[in-house]
Motif scaffolding. Structure first.
Motif, PDB file in Angstrom:
ATOM      1  N   GLU A  27      -0.836   7.522   6.718  1.00 56.36           N
ATOM      2  CA  GLU A  27      -1.641   7.217   6.255  1.00 56.36           C
ATOM      3  C   GLU A  27      -2.903   7.881   7.154  1.00 56.36           C
ATOM      4  O   GLU A  27      -3.951   8.480   6.914  1.00 56.36           O
ATOM      5  CB  GLU A  27      -1.923   6.011   5.661  1.00 56.36           C
ATOM      6  CG  GLU A  27      -3.211   5.786   5.008  1.00 56.36           C
ATOM      7  CD  GLU A  27      -3.152   6.609   3.591  1.00 56.36           C
ATOM      8  OE1 GLU A  27      -4.475   6.767   2.975  1.00 56.36           O
ATOM      9  OE2 GLU A  27      -1.979   6.721   3.310  1.00 56.36           O
ATOM     10  N   PRO A 237       3.887   3.105   2.120  1.00 51.41           N
ATOM     11  CA  PRO A 237       2.395   2.572   2.622  1.00 51.41           C
ATOM     12  C   PRO A 237       1.350   3.453   1.863  1.00 51.41           C
ATOM     13  O   PRO A 237       0.430   2.632   1.413  1.00 51.41           O
ATOM     14  CB  PRO A 237       2.361   3.013   4.000  1.00 51.41           C
ATOM     15  CG  PRO A 237       3.943   3.089   4.621  1.00 51.41           C
ATOM     16  CD  PRO A 237       4.709   3.677   3.208  1.00 51.41           C
ATOM     17  N   LEU A 240       1.126   1.864  -1.551  1.00 48.49           N
ATOM     18  CA  LEU A 240       0.334   0.441  -1.277  1.00 48.49           C
ATOM     19  C   LEU A 240      -1.197   0.506  -1.289  1.00 48.49           C
ATOM     20  O   LEU A 240      -1.805  -0.166  -1.789  1.00 48.49           O
ATOM     21  CB  LEU A 240       1.093  -0.393  -0.391  1.00 48.49           C
ATOM     22  CG  LEU A 240       2.296  -0.730  -0.777  1.00 48.49           C
ATOM     23  CD1 LEU A 240       3.142  -1.336   0.467  1.00 48.49           C
ATOM     24  CD2 LEU A 240       2.491  -1.662  -2.175  1.00 48.49           C
ATOM     25  N   VAL A 241      -1.431   1.406  -0.463  1.00 50.37           N
ATOM     26  CA  VAL A 241      -2.781   1.883  -0.173  1.00 50.37           C
ATOM     27  C   VAL A 241      -3.553   2.246  -1.403  1.00 50.37           C
ATOM     28  O   VAL A 241      -4.755   1.792  -1.820  1.00 50.37           O
ATOM     29  CB  VAL A 241      -3.124   2.788   1.056  1.00 50.37           C
ATOM     30  CG1 VAL A 241      -4.742   3.056   1.246  1.00 50.37           C
ATOM     31  CG2 VAL A 241      -2.563   1.994   2.394  1.00 50.37           C
ATOM     32  N   ASN A 244      -2.413  -0.412  -4.595  1.00 51.32           N
ATOM     33  CA  ASN A 244      -2.612  -1.851  -4.567  1.00 51.32           C
ATOM     34  C   ASN A 244      -3.677  -2.176  -3.521  1.00 51.32           C
ATOM     35  O   ASN A 244      -4.050  -3.443  -3.317  1.00 51.32           O
ATOM     36  CB  ASN A 244      -1.383  -2.637  -3.842  1.00 51.32           C
ATOM     37  CG  ASN A 244      -0.007  -2.363  -4.695  1.00 51.32           C
ATOM     38  OD1 ASN A 244       0.448  -1.291  -4.917  1.00 51.32           O
ATOM     39  ND2 ASN A 244       0.459  -3.216  -5.655  1.00 51.32           N
ATOM     40  N   MET A 246      -4.389  -2.044  -0.377  1.00 51.13           N
ATOM     41  CA  MET A 246      -3.950  -2.704   0.906  1.00 51.13           C
ATOM     42  C   MET A 246      -4.529  -1.916   1.863  1.00 51.13           C
ATOM     43  O   MET A 246      -4.723  -0.769   1.880  1.00 51.13           O
ATOM     44  CB  MET A 246      -2.412  -2.897   1.059  1.00 51.13           C
ATOM     45  CG  MET A 246      -1.765  -3.512   0.062  1.00 51.13           C
ATOM     46  SD  MET A 246       0.017  -3.905   0.556  1.00 51.13           S
ATOM     47  CE  MET A 246       0.144  -4.596   2.143  1.00 51.13           C
ATOM     48  N   GLU A 248      -4.349   0.069   5.729  1.00 49.90           N
ATOM     49  CA  GLU A 248      -3.407   1.150   6.257  1.00 49.90           C
ATOM     50  C   GLU A 248      -2.512   0.298   7.211  1.00 49.90           C
ATOM     51  O   GLU A 248      -1.318   0.577   7.162  1.00 49.90           O
ATOM     52  CB  GLU A 248      -4.095   2.094   6.970  1.00 49.90           C
ATOM     53  CG  GLU A 248      -4.872   3.328   6.253  1.00 49.90           C
ATOM     54  CD  GLU A 248      -5.643   3.987   7.129  1.00 49.90           C
ATOM     55  OE1 GLU A 248      -5.705   4.105   8.252  1.00 49.90           O
ATOM     56  OE2 GLU A 248      -6.401   5.070   6.408  1.00 49.90           O
ATOM     57  N   SER A 250      -1.835  -3.026   7.322  1.00 50.14           N
ATOM     58  CA  SER A 250      -1.089  -4.113   6.362  1.00 50.14           C
ATOM     59  C   SER A 250       0.223  -3.326   5.730  1.00 50.14           C
ATOM     60  O   SER A 250       1.362  -3.618   5.493  1.00 50.14           O
ATOM     61  CB  SER A 250      -1.865  -4.718   5.388  1.00 50.14           C
ATOM     62  OG  SER A 250      -2.600  -5.506   6.235  1.00 50.14           O
ATOM     63  N   ALA A 251      -0.320  -2.306   5.056  1.00 49.58           N
ATOM     64  CA  ALA A 251       0.794  -0.989   4.248  1.00 49.58           C
ATOM     65  C   ALA A 251       1.873  -0.818   5.068  1.00 49.58           C
ATOM     66  O   ALA A 251       2.922  -0.826   4.804  1.00 49.58           O
ATOM     67  CB  ALA A 251      -0.037  -0.240   3.481  1.00 49.58           C
ATOM     68  N   THR A 252       1.692  -0.353   6.354  1.00 48.39           N
ATOM     69  CA  THR A 252       2.693   0.203   7.298  1.00 48.39           C
ATOM     70  C   THR A 252       3.472  -0.961   7.799  1.00 48.39           C
ATOM     71  O   THR A 252       4.799  -0.804   7.561  1.00 48.39           O
ATOM     72  CB  THR A 252       1.894   0.671   8.535  1.00 48.39           C
ATOM     73  OG1 THR A 252       1.048   1.812   8.213  1.00 48.39           O
ATOM     74  CG2 THR A 252       3.138   0.834   9.525  1.00 48.39           C
ATOM     75  N   SER A 302       1.703  -6.360  -5.756  1.00 50.39           N
ATOM     76  CA  SER A 302       2.261  -6.429  -4.043  1.00 50.39           C
ATOM     77  C   SER A 302       3.294  -7.386  -4.003  1.00 50.39           C
ATOM     78  O   SER A 302       4.587  -7.059  -3.347  1.00 50.39           O
ATOM     79  CB  SER A 302       0.927  -6.833  -3.243  1.00 50.39           C
ATOM     80  OG  SER A 302      -0.019  -6.027  -3.503  1.00 50.39           O
TER      81      SER A 302
END
Length: 410
Positions: A27, A237, A240-241, A244, A246, A248, A250-252, A302
């Protein structure tokens, strides 16, 4: 043998770090270079194509130059390429470096894997699962390192970590070479116990055509499996970004759920495969994984994604190692060639499917990409059904049985 397993675990730890480093920082890397997800997928593709080339060349190079020089050269390629990644060169240079990184990562994985399978004999399922566990540990660590470095604005140093670890691995293999690998080829195939497992001995009586059918099914299995795994972990990731909301970093970190489950699953997958039989184990895990990926298309929140990702990691944890041993028992006495062929097929899937997934994400968004993953998981189950059907043909009973415990088809 103990030394080989220790060094194999260290090598696979670094390979896990290296194979997943791009996905862990995908990301911020895409944003930093001002490129599309498809361009990021192209970097993954180039690295995997390099890995495929390295894997295919490994047996011939070892026959010509010997095991130690080839392995050390592969680790050196991996180390230098990762350190160059860390310098954040222009995007064109990144794409140029990627095949060389792939050669190092792929050849190291194939060579070490063939060493472990060839030297472990009847305990190949357990030994390979232990080594693969450390791949999972590396893949588990890199999201945490990536998330911390993303927060610090230094995502590129993720590659530097891999490069430094590669240098340490090079020195360990140089100075602590396992003497078991200096034995004649037959001694390696027989394993540490001095005899070939019953299943392998029986396998030699089967026709080349029968072995070839199962090997072809396994080759396709590796294409689909590695492609699915690499696509999912590289773009989870980003899903999710985009889907959802989120951050970067947190998604990782969500990748740690997947790889934590991988590590836990690999601690027991070898024993389960020996107890149930390789084909039964693979069929069961493929079936459950396919159901879980389909569920991800309906439950997109999530929390459901976190839970499903963890269980998917458990189901997929042993597929690579068990399928590798599964195929080697169809063609006994050719561990280096068979391992290289299957890992090369994995390289094809790992190169093409992430490229397609990146394009799919750009074109159809998170929802369409989830359906792509579900369809790929169903295809994986279909391929495994083909392999199991071929294994159930007369004279193929070894495939459904644990290597030393069963002599009848399941």
């Amino acid at each position: 043998m103990k030394r080989l397993l220790i060094l194999g675990c260290i090598a696979y730890l670094v390979i896990g770090l290296g194979q997943l480093a791009i996905g862990a920082v995908m990301e911020p890397m895409v944003k930093s270079y001002g490129i599309l997800y498809g361009d990021g997928g192209r970097l993954v593709m180039f690295q995997f194509l390099g890995g495929m080339a390295g894997i295919l060349c490994a047996p011939g190079l070892m026959n010509r130059f010997g095991k130690k020089p080839v392995l050390l050269a592969a680790i050196a390629f991996m180390t230098v390429a990762e350190l160059l990644y860390a310098l954040r060169p222009p995007w064109g240079a990144m794409l140029t470096i990627a095949p060389f990184a792939g050669v190092g990562l792929g050849m190291t994985e194939a060579v070490v894997g063939s060493f472990v399978v060839g030297a472990s004999g009847a305990k190949a399922n357990v030994a390979m699962s232990r080594v693969e566990t450390f791949f999972g540990v590396g893949a588990l660590i890199i999201p945490f390192a990536g998330a911390a470095l993303i927060e610090a604005g230094e995502w590129r140093l993720s590659f530097g970590i891999v490069g430094v670890m590669g240098a340490v691995t090079f020195l360990l293999w140089l100075l602590w070479w396992p003497t078991v690998l200096d034995r004649p080829a037959q001694a390696e195939t027989d394993g540490a116990h001095g005899h070939a497992p019953a299943g392998l001995a029986a396998g030699r009586a089967y026709s080349r055509r029968q072995s070839g059918i199962v090997l072809a099914a396994c080759a396709l299995f590796f294409v689909v499996y590695v492609g699915l795994e690499m696509s999912y972990i590289h773009y989870l990731p980003s899903l999710l970004v985009a889907g959802n909301g989120m951050t970067e970093s947190s998604a990782t970190l969500v990748l740690s759920l997947f790889w934590g489950a991988m590590v836990l699953g690999r601690l027991v997958s070898g024993q389960l495969a020996d107890r149930l039989g390789g084909a039964v184990y693979l069929l069961g895990t493929c079936l459950v994984a396919a159901v879980l990926f389909v569920l991800m298309t309906f439950f997109t929140g999530s929390v459901p994604i976190f839970v499903l990702t963890f269980v998917v990691g458990l189901m997929m944890s042993g597929m690579f190692a068990i399928a590798l041993v599964f195929a080697n028992r169809a063609v006994p006495g050719a561990a280096e060639r068979t391992t290289s062929l299957l890992m090369a097929c994995g390289g094809i899937g790992g190169a093409l499917l992430p490229e397609g997934a990146g394009w799919f994400l750009d074109a159809y968004g998170p929802d369409g990409t989830r359906w792509l993953f579900a369809g790929t998981a169903i295809a994986l189950l279909a391929v495994m059904l083909w392999a199991a059907a071929a294994a159930r043909q007369p004279g193929r009973r070894i495939w459904l049985a644990a290597p030393e415990e069963r002599t009848h088809p399941l």
